[in-house]
Design a protein around this motif. Structure first.
Motif, PDB file in Angstrom:
ATOM      1  N   UNK A 179       0.729  -1.176   0.013  1.00 25.90           N
ATOM      2  CA  UNK A 179       0.006  -0.102   0.017  1.00 25.90           C
ATOM      3  C   UNK A 179       0.709   1.226   0.040  1.00 25.90           C
ATOM      4  N   UNK A 180       0.236   2.277  -0.411  1.00 23.07           N
ATOM      5  CA  UNK A 180       0.771   3.681  -0.232  1.00 23.07           C
ATOM      6  C   UNK A 180      -0.223   4.724   0.613  1.00 23.07           C
ATOM      7  N   UNK A 181       0.341   5.009   1.597  1.00 26.14           N
ATOM      8  CA  UNK A 181      -0.461   5.731   2.722  1.00 26.14           C
ATOM      9  C   UNK A 181       0.096   7.012   3.002  1.00 26.14           C
ATOM     10  N   UNK A 182      -0.749   7.998   3.344  1.00 32.01           N
ATOM     11  CA  UNK A 182      -0.298   9.377   3.973  1.00 32.01           C
ATOM     12  C   UNK A 182       0.032   9.186   5.587  1.00 32.01           C
ATOM     13  N   UNK A 183       0.813  10.105   5.896  1.00 33.44           N
ATOM     14  CA  UNK A 183       1.166  10.092   7.432  1.00 33.44           C
ATOM     15  C   UNK A 183       0.183   9.683   8.313  1.00 33.44           C
ATOM     16  N   UNK A 184      -0.992  10.565   8.251  1.00 31.64           N
ATOM     17  CA  UNK A 184      -1.991  10.386   9.123  1.00 31.64           C
ATOM     18  C   UNK A 184      -2.567   9.215   9.095  1.00 31.64           C
ATOM     19  N   UNK A 185      -3.120   8.577   7.963  1.00 29.83           N
ATOM     20  CA  UNK A 185      -3.509   7.456   7.780  1.00 29.83           C
ATOM     21  C   UNK A 185      -2.696   6.244   8.194  1.00 29.83           C
ATOM     22  N   UNK A 186      -1.453   6.181   8.288  1.00 31.91           N
ATOM     23  CA  UNK A 186      -0.545   5.361   8.766  1.00 31.91           C
ATOM     24  C   UNK A 186      -0.515   5.514  10.432  1.00 31.91           C
ATOM     25  N   UNK A 225       5.854  12.042  16.641  1.00 32.34           N
ATOM     26  CA  UNK A 225       7.551  12.187  16.539  1.00 32.34           C
ATOM     27  C   UNK A 225       7.984  10.779  16.405  1.00 32.34           C
ATOM     28  N   UNK A 226       7.544   9.899  17.177  1.00 30.26           N
ATOM     29  CA  UNK A 226       8.085   8.477  17.151  1.00 30.26           C
ATOM     30  C   UNK A 226       7.825   7.858  15.534  1.00 30.26           C
ATOM     31  N   UNK A 227       6.683   8.050  15.079  1.00 33.11           N
ATOM     32  CA  UNK A 227       6.409   7.498  13.554  1.00 33.11           C
ATOM     33  C   UNK A 227       7.373   8.203  12.735  1.00 33.11           C
ATOM     34  N   UNK A 228       7.437   9.374  12.876  1.00 34.41           N
ATOM     35  CA  UNK A 228       8.427  10.310  11.969  1.00 34.41           C
ATOM     36  C   UNK A 228       9.735   9.640  11.947  1.00 34.41           C
ATOM     37  N   UNK A 229      10.069   9.543  13.190  1.00 32.43           N
ATOM     38  CA  UNK A 229      11.539   8.975  13.451  1.00 32.43           C
ATOM     39  C   UNK A 229      11.854   7.674  12.686  1.00 32.43           C
ATOM     40  N   UNK A 230      10.653   6.881  13.082  1.00 32.25           N
ATOM     41  CA  UNK A 230      10.779   5.231  12.382  1.00 32.25           C
ATOM     42  C   UNK A 230      10.955   5.276  11.045  1.00 32.25           C
ATOM     43  N   UNK A 231       9.987   6.101  10.426  1.00 30.81           N
ATOM     44  CA  UNK A 231       9.773   6.217   8.951  1.00 30.81           C
ATOM     45  C   UNK A 231      11.312   7.105   8.390  1.00 30.81           C
ATOM     46  N   UNK A 232      11.744   7.906   8.946  1.00 33.83           N
ATOM     47  CA  UNK A 232      13.109   8.380   8.579  1.00 33.83           C
ATOM     48  C   UNK A 232      14.213   7.261   8.785  1.00 33.83           C
ATOM     49  N   UNK A 244       9.754   4.163   0.899  1.00 30.11           N
ATOM     50  CA  UNK A 244       9.974   5.338   0.002  1.00 30.11           C
ATOM     51  C   UNK A 244       9.012   6.435   0.452  1.00 30.11           C
ATOM     52  N   UNK A 245       9.453   7.679   0.605  1.00 28.51           N
ATOM     53  CA  UNK A 245       8.653   8.951   0.943  1.00 28.51           C
ATOM     54  C   UNK A 245       8.549   9.841  -0.241  1.00 28.51           C
ATOM     55  N   UNK A 246       7.393   9.930  -0.673  1.00 26.66           N
ATOM     56  CA  UNK A 246       7.225  10.865  -1.816  1.00 26.66           C
ATOM     57  C   UNK A 246       6.409  12.206  -1.239  1.00 26.66           C
TER      58      UNK A 246
END
Length: 127
Positions: free
Chosen positions: A52-59, A69-76, A85-87
């Motif tokens: 799937x491809x999802x936006x941050x909020x849906x994820x 903060x933790x989700x953003x760090x994990x994604x990075x 992949x981040x688009x």
């Protein structure tokens, strides 16, 4: 000895004292990747993004109680490892979508199998 590069290019040489697959060696680079993939949030990100491809909020909503903060760090971290992949779309407000790379899809398949096993055996393990 060499290991396949994250970008899918030519194999990159391993540091001389480290053998491929020697995860019991404290200096093995695989340990860092295993830590990222099997972290509490890393596992859940891989499960949600699988196919799937999802936006941050849906994820974030799909995972549940993770902080932004933790989700953003994990994604990075997973992006830097070559699994996510981040688009980014140049609109206001900012629109960002996340998906798995082919390497990430392969890892997610393995993690999903582990999660299935855990869920199938959770009552057996508790006894």
């Amino acid at each position: 000895m060499s290991v396949q590069s994250v970008t899918g290019g030519a194999p990159a040489p391993l540091p001389s004292p480290v053998r491929l697959g020697d995860v019991l060696d404290p200096d093995c680079p695989s340990r860092v990747i295993l830590d990222h993939l099997t972290s509490k949030w890393g596992v859940l990100v891989l499960i949600v993004l699988r196919g799937r491809t999802v936006r941050f909020g849906e994820l974030r909503r799909s995972i549940g109680i993770v902080s932004e903060r933790m989700l953003a760090q994990t994604l990075r971290v997973l992006e830097a490892d070559g699994f996510v992949a981040r688009k980014e779309f140049p609109v206001v407000p900012l629109h960002v979508e996340y998906s798995l790379t082919p390497l990430g899809e392969g890892a997610a398949e393995k993690v999903h199998a582990l999660v299935d096993w855990v869920q199938s055996n959770q009552f057996v393990a508790a006894e």
